[in-house]
Design an enzyme around this catalytic site. Structure first.
Site, PDB file in Angstrom:
ATOM      1  CE  LYS A  41      52.300  18.602  71.680  1.00  0.00           C
ATOM      2  NZ  LYS A  41      52.569  19.948  72.218  1.00  0.00           N
ATOM      3  CD  GLU A  64      52.623  26.360  67.880  1.00  0.00           C
ATOM      4  OE1 GLU A  64      51.700  27.000  67.353  1.00  0.00           O
ATOM      5  OE2 GLU A  64      52.468  25.631  68.878  1.00  0.00           O
ATOM      6  CB  SER A 104      52.558  13.150  77.458  1.00  0.00           C
ATOM      7  OG  SER A 104      53.954  13.126  77.252  1.00  0.00           O
TER       8      SER A 104
END
Lengths: 405, 270
Positions: free
Chosen positions: A96, A118, A385
């Site tokens: 991210k 969000e 990830s």
């Protein structure tokens, strides 16, 4: 506006669309905000100073490049080698951070000092909070009330880094409702505020932009694997919720037809149950959160709740490019159940000393299946990830509960 | 034709059209019909009816709350069309518009949706999450089934967008005086008359203002700015949210409110 030539699939965005998916299905009031963002994004791609600043942040602050680690025993057999792209080692604990730093820089470039975002499990919220702390931006994170109750440590992390966490009690009080609430905020605030969407979904330019900022994962992999084995891999496997880590690792391989691209969706309690988040495999075409894409919905078009043991994959829609990659046959999508993901979570920890995120555990579980079924030598890359620290108490509760029963 | 007849008459009478909005099927199918009767009896010149949607991004908390009730009652889109058909049978001349979200139009086939809209006697459809730039996906079907397409004109749209909106909207143009979502938390302001004049210069359908209109004062401001009508949504829905468990009180309050706003709209030019 766009015509899809069936015999020759389009693998790049044509305006707001890729194939027939994507677009800008938002209230008219938001169009100036999207147009401004699209323009700023395209300009930034040509701006050397911007690219340099971003690359410096990625290298010196976030810790890029991340390593490619070969598994010593997880899933490995005499035919198959498995390599892990270590986005779990990135600052923030997941991929991210790549795109959050880029979007936060872009917001500064547009002169916007307030960021809204969000978050579901809190990973994107934490990444946004860290980028805003670093760059001196004001952060407001919308989070479903149910998720706030379940993810207290991440709420505290965001608050520690100075972000304001706003509970969303509307609708079902989960990730999709947090996105709705951020869009509502943005409709009134876009003069001063950037909406830092967390995945490769939503209205144009978000899917294209998030892909551009995540494709560094695949670019690094391509170099690293060629250095390690002297050729391209046979398969690249990544989990798909909204689809940002998958599109990031796929991007540089889309035009390499020898490389199999496999997206792994959360099959929850099973693809034939009604508790899963397999939007591509079990959903249907629809228009949600600004894009024409696939979604989980009733016959009449009401969006339904998804389910996954992994909060990061618990989303009833998906980025439009994945729909296009599936429909053109360039990528395959498969399902992994909660149970299979939990097993992979524990097995990777035991075999390699790496605790993976539950999201990434879906990709790991499928890579293991692929390895077991391999008829010939195969090199598989899995996008690891994120790391699993955030999932420890959740998984511990599940395991203890099983032991009791 | 119904909108055209209405606005021709309103312009001749120097009145603003008063158009209340409610969610169809809220709080129940039966009470929804009663509410509509009360609105018409108290001076509504046209109706804007909304389909409940699971993810209403253009709506504030008041209309979100109203959308949850029909969904919880399993009130379907199909039943919504049937209810609108009953309203049409009762009020053959009343202009009626539908406010909905793109996925409800898309889910069972766009042609099929507009066909149902035609069968139940709707005049127009406004898709809250479809800007004019994406309108093509829907407008061809709308034309085929004789449904007018309404688009929203926001106050800070550039000239190119305003022209697109003016050229593509039919029946009426939904104009805003402020940004944001539906709701009375942020009141409407007097619309910028340059913006309204631009729309008219591009040949727009009559201008109806919505978002944040809740008091008679807003009707006078709207008349002064030069619009042709006003929509009140959240102000009515708030009364329904408050009193839906006491239907008589709810109908009385909704009726009183509609009467006040209709009078203001009709006298706003005096």
């Amino acid at each position: 506006m766009n015509t899809t030539n069936q015999s020759q699939p389009i693998f790049d965005y044509d305006g707001a669309y890729i194939g027939q998916y994507g677009g800008q299905f938002v209230p008219q009031i938001l169009m100036p905000a999207l147009q401004q963002l699209g323009q700023a994004f395209e300009d930034s791609l040509q701006d050397k100073d911007f690219q340099e600043e971003l690359s410096q942040l990625l290298n010196q602050y976030a810790g890029r490049p991340t390593p490619l680690t070969e598994c010593t025993s997880f899933g490995v057999n005499n035919k198959v080698r498995i390599f892990l792209k270590r986005e779990d080692l990135l600052h923030g604990g997941a991929h991210k951070t790549n795109q959050v730093l880029a979007q936060a820089l872009l917001a500064k470039r547009m002169g916007k000092n307030r960021i809204i975002a969000e978050t579901g499990a809190g990973q994107h919220g934490v990444a946004t909070a860290l980028a805003c702390a670093l760059l001196g931006l004001d952060a407001t994170i919308y989070m479903g009330k149910k998720d706030i109750d379940r993810q207290a440590p991440n709420v505290f992390r965001m608050q520690l880094m100075g972000a304001k966490v706003v509970p969303v009690d509307n609708g079902s009080g989960s990730l999709k409702d947090a996105i709705n609430e951020a869009l509502r905020d943005w409709a009134a605030s876009y003069d001063t505020t950037h909406y830092l969407l967390g995945t490769a979904a939503g209205p144009h330019p978000f899917p294209k932009m998030v892909k551009a900022y995540q494709k560094i994962i695949g670019e690094e992999v391509k170099q690293q694997i060629q250095q390690m084995i002297g050729k391209l891999p046979d398969a690249v496997v990544a989990c798909v919720g909204g689809g940002s880590n998958a599109i990031g690792i796929f991007a540089d391989f889309i035009k390499e037809p020898s490389v199999q691209l496999i997206g792994v969706e959360p099959a929850g309690h099973g693809l034939d149950s009604d508790a899963h988040g397999a939007t591509l495999l079990k959903g249907s075409e629809g228009i949600i959160h600004g894009a024409r894409t696939q979604t989980l919905q009733t016959e009449e078009g009401q969006i339904v709740e998804s389910h996954s043991v992994s909060a990061g994959l618990d989303y009833p829609a998906v980025g439009p490019e994945h729909v296009h990659l599936m429909k053109t046959g360039r990528a395959q999508y498969v399902g992994i159940t909660d149970q299979e993901a939990l097993e992979a979570f524990q097995e990777l920890s035991r075999c390699e000393g790496i605790i993976p995120a539950l999201e990434s555990s879906h990709a790991l579980a499928y890579a293991k299946k692929l390895a077991q079924e391999a008829q010939q030598p195969m090199n598989i890359i899995v996008n690891l990830s994120g790391r699993g620290d955030k999932d420890l108490s959740h998984v511990m509760a599940i395991i203890q509960n099983k032991a009791v029963n | 034709m119904r909108y055209q007849n209405l606005f021709t008459k309103k312009q001749a009478d120097k009145e603003l059209a008063y158009i209340p909005f409610v969610v169809i099927g809220d709080p129940t199918a039966e009470l929804s019909l009663h509410i509509i009767d009360v609105l018409v009896d108290n001076g509504a010149d046209a109706l804007e009816l909304g389909f409940a949607f699971s993810d209403p991004v253009a709506d504030g908390p008041v209309i979100q709350q109203a959308s949850l009730r029909p969904l919880a009652n399993q009130f379907s889109v199909k039943q919504g069309f049937e209810l609108i058909r009953q309203v049409r049978d009762k009020y053959p001349q009343l202009p009626m518009g539908l406010l909905t979200y793109a996925n409800l139009v898309f889910a069972q086939g766009i042609d099929n949706f507009y066909h149902q809209a035609q069968v139940c006697g709707l005049d127009s459809v406004l898709i809250a999450d479809c800007p004019v730039q994406e309108g093509k996906l829907f407008t061809e079907s709308a034309i085929q089934y004789n449904i007018q397409s309404v688009f929203i004109a926001p106050p800070d749209a550039d000239d190119e967008t305003l022209q697109l909106i003016a050229e593509n909207t039919q029946g009426y143009t939904y104009v805003l005086s402020r940004k944001g979502i539906t709701g009375t938390e942020v009141a409407a302001s007097q619309a910028n008359s340059d913006f309204l004049q631009k729309l008219r210069a591009f040949g727009s359908a009559p201008l109806v203002q919505g978002f944040g209109i809740s008091e008679p004062e807003h009707a006078y401001q709207a008349a002064a700015a030069g619009v042709d009508g006003i929509i009140t949504g959240s102000a009515i829905v708030k009364l329904i949210n408050q009193h839906y468990n006491k239907p008589d009180l709810m109908l009385e309050q909704v009726g009183q409110y509609a009467k006040t706003m209709a009078q203001a709209a009709h006298q706003a030019h005096d």
